[in-house]
Design a protein around this motif. Structure first.
Motif, PDB file in Angstrom:
ATOM      1  N   SER A   1       0.510  -1.014   0.296  1.00  0.00           N
ATOM      2  CA  SER A   1       0.112  -0.045  -0.101  1.00  0.00           C
ATOM      3  C   SER A   1       0.932   1.138  -0.177  1.00  0.00           C
ATOM      4  N   GLY A   2       2.409   0.523   0.518  1.00  0.00           N
ATOM      5  CA  GLY A   2       2.631   2.346   0.436  1.00  0.00           C
ATOM      6  C   GLY A   2       4.189   2.502  -0.664  1.00  0.00           C
ATOM      7  N   ASP A   3       3.486   1.863  -1.732  1.00  0.00           N
ATOM      8  CA  ASP A   3       4.188   2.178  -3.105  1.00  0.00           C
ATOM      9  C   ASP A   3       3.275   1.892  -4.189  1.00  0.00           C
ATOM     10  N   LYS A   4       2.173   3.277  -4.451  1.00  0.00           N
ATOM     11  CA  LYS A   4       1.573   3.331  -5.512  1.00  0.00           C
ATOM     12  C   LYS A   4       1.980   3.160  -6.559  1.00  0.00           C
ATOM     13  N   GLN A   5       3.376   3.880  -6.621  1.00  0.00           N
ATOM     14  CA  GLN A   5       3.196   3.003  -8.462  1.00  0.00           C
ATOM     15  C   GLN A   5       3.449   2.654  -8.717  1.00  0.00           C
ATOM     16  N   GLN A   6       4.027   1.163  -7.967  1.00  0.00           N
ATOM     17  CA  GLN A   6       4.218  -0.467  -8.658  1.00  0.00           C
ATOM     18  C   GLN A   6       2.516  -0.623  -8.168  1.00  0.00           C
ATOM     19  N   LEU A   7       1.376  -0.477  -7.798  1.00  0.00           N
ATOM     20  CA  LEU A   7       0.440  -0.700  -7.137  1.00  0.00           C
ATOM     21  C   LEU A   7      -1.022  -0.091  -8.296  1.00  0.00           C
ATOM     22  N   VAL A   8      -0.687   0.193  -8.916  1.00  0.00           N
ATOM     23  CA  VAL A   8      -0.837   1.134  -9.483  1.00  0.00           C
ATOM     24  C   VAL A   8      -1.989  -0.337 -11.148  1.00  0.00           C
ATOM     25  N   PRO A   9      -0.372   0.229 -11.711  1.00  0.00           N
ATOM     26  CA  PRO A   9      -0.711  -0.085 -12.604  1.00  0.00           C
ATOM     27  C   PRO A   9      -0.270  -2.277 -12.324  1.00  0.00           C
ATOM     28  N   LEU A  10      -0.456  -2.886 -11.230  1.00  0.00           N
ATOM     29  CA  LEU A  10      -0.617  -3.506 -11.072  1.00  0.00           C
ATOM     30  C   LEU A  10      -2.788  -4.255 -10.490  1.00  0.00           C
ATOM     31  N   ILE A  11      -3.092  -3.322  -9.996  1.00  0.00           N
ATOM     32  CA  ILE A  11      -4.490  -3.348 -10.516  1.00  0.00           C
ATOM     33  C   ILE A  11      -5.019  -3.414 -11.610  1.00  0.00           C
ATOM     34  N   LYS A  12      -4.758  -2.173 -12.706  1.00  0.00           N
ATOM     35  CA  LYS A  12      -4.706  -2.240 -13.872  1.00  0.00           C
ATOM     36  C   LYS A  12      -4.735  -3.437 -14.980  1.00  0.00           C
ATOM     37  N   GLY A  13      -3.634  -4.255 -14.385  1.00  0.00           N
ATOM     38  CA  GLY A  13      -2.919  -5.424 -15.599  1.00  0.00           C
ATOM     39  C   GLY A  13      -4.302  -6.080 -14.220  1.00  0.00           C
ATOM     40  N   ALA A  14      -4.678  -6.797 -13.613  1.00  0.00           N
ATOM     41  CA  ALA A  14      -5.620  -7.538 -13.233  1.00  0.00           C
ATOM     42  C   ALA A  14      -7.130  -7.049 -13.530  1.00  0.00           C
ATOM     43  N   MET A  15      -7.374  -5.828 -13.626  1.00  0.00           N
ATOM     44  CA  MET A  15      -8.814  -5.829 -14.220  1.00  0.00           C
ATOM     45  C   MET A  15      -9.669  -5.894 -15.605  1.00  0.00           C
ATOM     46  N   LYS A  16      -7.821  -5.478 -16.267  1.00  0.00           N
ATOM     47  CA  LYS A  16      -7.832  -6.044 -17.879  1.00  0.00           C
ATOM     48  C   LYS A  16      -8.360  -7.386 -17.830  1.00  0.00           C
ATOM     49  N   HIS A  17      -7.290  -8.268 -17.264  1.00  0.00           N
ATOM     50  CA  HIS A  17      -7.351  -9.817 -16.939  1.00  0.00           C
ATOM     51  C   HIS A  17      -8.799 -10.551 -17.116  1.00  0.00           C
ATOM     52  N   ARG A  18      -9.008 -11.206 -18.063  1.00  0.00           N
ATOM     53  CA  ARG A  18      -9.460 -12.395 -17.861  1.00  0.00           C
ATOM     54  C   ARG A  18      -9.571 -13.624 -16.961  1.00  0.00           C
ATOM     55  N   GLY A  19     -10.222 -14.136 -16.369  1.00  0.00           N
ATOM     56  CA  GLY A  19     -10.155 -15.072 -15.204  1.00  0.00           C
ATOM     57  C   GLY A  19      -9.854 -14.478 -13.802  1.00  0.00           C
ATOM     58  N   ALA A  20      -9.298 -15.675 -13.096  1.00  0.00           N
ATOM     59  CA  ALA A  20      -8.272 -15.026 -11.824  1.00  0.00           C
ATOM     60  C   ALA A  20      -7.268 -14.866 -11.572  1.00  0.00           C
ATOM     61  N   ALA A  21      -7.546 -12.898 -10.883  1.00  0.00           N
ATOM     62  CA  ALA A  21      -6.982 -12.410 -10.978  1.00  0.00           C
ATOM     63  C   ALA A  21      -6.391 -11.778  -9.083  1.00  0.00           C
ATOM     64  N   PHE A  22      -5.392 -12.446  -8.766  1.00  0.00           N
ATOM     65  CA  PHE A  22      -5.320 -12.301  -7.070  1.00  0.00           C
ATOM     66  C   PHE A  22      -4.480 -11.200  -6.893  1.00  0.00           C
ATOM     67  N   ILE A  23      -4.462 -10.342  -6.576  1.00  0.00           N
ATOM     68  CA  ILE A  23      -3.234  -9.467  -5.377  1.00  0.00           C
ATOM     69  C   ILE A  23      -3.653  -9.472  -4.044  1.00  0.00           C
ATOM     70  N   ASP A  24      -2.183  -9.768  -3.844  1.00  0.00           N
ATOM     71  CA  ASP A  24      -2.232  -9.381  -2.052  1.00  0.00           C
ATOM     72  C   ASP A  24      -1.869  -8.478  -1.449  1.00  0.00           C
ATOM     73  N   VAL A  25      -2.397  -7.009  -1.670  1.00  0.00           N
ATOM     74  CA  VAL A  25      -1.746  -5.785  -0.687  1.00  0.00           C
ATOM     75  C   VAL A  25      -0.857  -5.909   0.656  1.00  0.00           C
ATOM     76  N   VAL A  26       0.173  -5.813   0.774  1.00  0.00           N
ATOM     77  CA  VAL A  26       0.505  -5.808   2.486  1.00  0.00           C
ATOM     78  C   VAL A  26       0.308  -4.540   2.552  1.00  0.00           C
ATOM     79  N   SER A  27      -1.014  -4.276   3.387  1.00  0.00           N
ATOM     80  CA  SER A  27      -1.344  -2.901   4.556  1.00  0.00           C
ATOM     81  C   SER A  27      -1.168  -2.435   6.016  1.00  0.00           C
ATOM     82  N   PRO A  28      -0.379  -2.000   5.893  1.00  0.00           N
ATOM     83  CA  PRO A  28       0.079  -1.714   7.461  1.00  0.00           C
ATOM     84  C   PRO A  28      -1.271  -1.413   7.754  1.00  0.00           C
ATOM     85  N   CYS A  29      -1.412  -2.321   9.435  1.00  0.00           N
ATOM     86  CA  CYS A  29      -2.261  -1.486  10.521  1.00  0.00           C
ATOM     87  C   CYS A  29      -1.897  -0.304  11.693  1.00  0.00           C
ATOM     88  N   VAL A  30      -1.902   0.811  11.011  1.00  0.00           N
ATOM     89  CA  VAL A  30      -1.391   1.476  12.268  1.00  0.00           C
ATOM     90  C   VAL A  30      -1.762   1.750  13.820  1.00  0.00           C
TER      91      VAL A  30
END
Length: 351
Positions: free
Chosen positions: A190-219
């Motif tokens: 979650s602290g690396d938006k430059q990497q995360l946004v393209p990963l989400i974009k790729g998943a949204m254009k993918h047809r099939g089971a797309a899984f993204i595990d996002v390490v998102s610290p609990c403050v």
């Protein structure tokens, strides 16, 4: 509070995308999560990805379970379809919705408690069946709504805010997704938006089971010294595999690229996912190599982020069931009920 909508006033010069929406049109209500929560960064990344992909909000169906992460769909895509299910059951409800109306883009939002504990079986079957969906887990290693107990993804030996050591082995949802047959598997931060946004974009254009595990610290409960999912720990131990950019065919440059610089992966809708390799020893089209690399870095105490695996022309549940191209909820009675003669032919084949 959640019921307070964001003001509708906006600057008249806000940039619009190709379908006429500004970035504000993809936002939702005001977040009630803790200030600095990584989940809000994930919501912002989803907003950015949908805006950049020119996705009309009403073409998205967002579903979630129970937990801090499952509250977040209220904070993005306010004009989309939404359903908050019971604890751990989001994949089943999403599967049913997808089978009834394949015309929507299905976005499942979950957490490590929702998917790795009570919903583990639901997660597993959604992956192995190849449900056409984007499945995002906002993973912080704790139960944030109930004061910070360890979740099933908490690393063994990690320490709670109160000083308790975790003696249980963790559930690695990324490794499970790879083993169960998901055709797009990634891990972000979650602290690396430059990497995360393209990963989400790729998943949204993918047809099939797309899984993204996002390490998102609990403050509030898991951002302290001793936690293996704190901001400082992830930044120190993050092993980035690659950096991806997503482009459509109408913007592909005509110039020849240097050999070995990028890997172009055609997608079923005609677009191209461009993977820029930062480490040349990783092949994102090799499932076995992805699993091996994941386990090897885990043994070294490192966390692999980036696109681990993608299957360029993947099949999904609708292919397996041979459902019609027209969504089932749009079929007429004559198409759904072919009559007694057709039923008799089916019964004859079963005798």
């Amino acid at each position: 509070m959640t019921y307070i909508a964001k003001p509708r006033q906006r600057h008249p010069s806000l940039q619009t995308n190709r379908v006429g929406y500004t970035r504000r049109d993809y936002e939702g209500k005001i977040s009630t999560l803790c200030a600095g929560c990584g989940h809000d960064s994930v919501s912002a990344a989803i907003v950015q990805a949908c805006w950049e992909l020119d996705i009309e909000p009403h073409r998205v169906a967002k579903l979630s379970g129970i937990g801090c992460s499952s509250k977040t769909p209220d904070y993005f895509l306010g004009a989309s379809h939404g359903f908050n299910t019971v604890h751990g059951r989001m994949p089943s409800v999403l599967t049913g919705a997808s089978l009834a109306n394949r015309g929507l883009l299905y976005l499942g939002i979950s957490g490590d408690g929702d998917s790795a504990s009570i919903g583990l079986g639901q997660f597993a079957h959604a992956m192995r069946r190849g449900v056409d969906m984007v499945y995002i887990v906002e993973n912080n290693g704790v139960y944030g709504l109930t004061k910070g107990q360890f979740s099933a993804t908490a690393d063994r030996g990690s320490q709670s805010k109160k000083g308790v050591l975790n003696s249980d082995n963790p559930v690695d949802l990324v490794a499970m997704a790879l083993q169960l047959g998901a055709t797009y598997v990634a891990r972000g931060f979650s602290g690396d938006k430059q990497q995360l946004v393209p990963l989400i974009k790729g998943a949204m254009k993918h047809r099939g089971a797309a899984f993204i595990d996002v390490v998102s610290p609990c403050v509030a409960f898991n951002n302290h010294e001793g936690s293996t999912k704190s901001y400082d720990h992830v930044r120190e131990h993050n092993e980035a595999l690659n950096r991806i950019d997503f482009i459509s065919l109408d913007t592909v440059p005509s110039a020849m690229l240097e050999p070995g610089a990028v890997l172009d992966l055609p997608q079923p809708d005609g677009s191209v996912m461009r993977l820029r390799q930062l480490r040349y020893d990783h092949d994102p089209c090799d499932r076995g190599a992805a699993i091996s690399k994941l386990l090897r870095h885990q043994a070294d105490g490192e966390m692999v982020t980036g696109l681990l695996y993608v299957e360029g022309r993947a099949s999904h549940l609708h292919d397996a069931l041979n459902t019609p191209a027209t969504p089932l909820n749009q079929l007429r009675e004559a198409e759904l009920c072919p009559g007694a003669a057709a039923l008799a032919r089916i019964n004859d084949r079963l005798r």
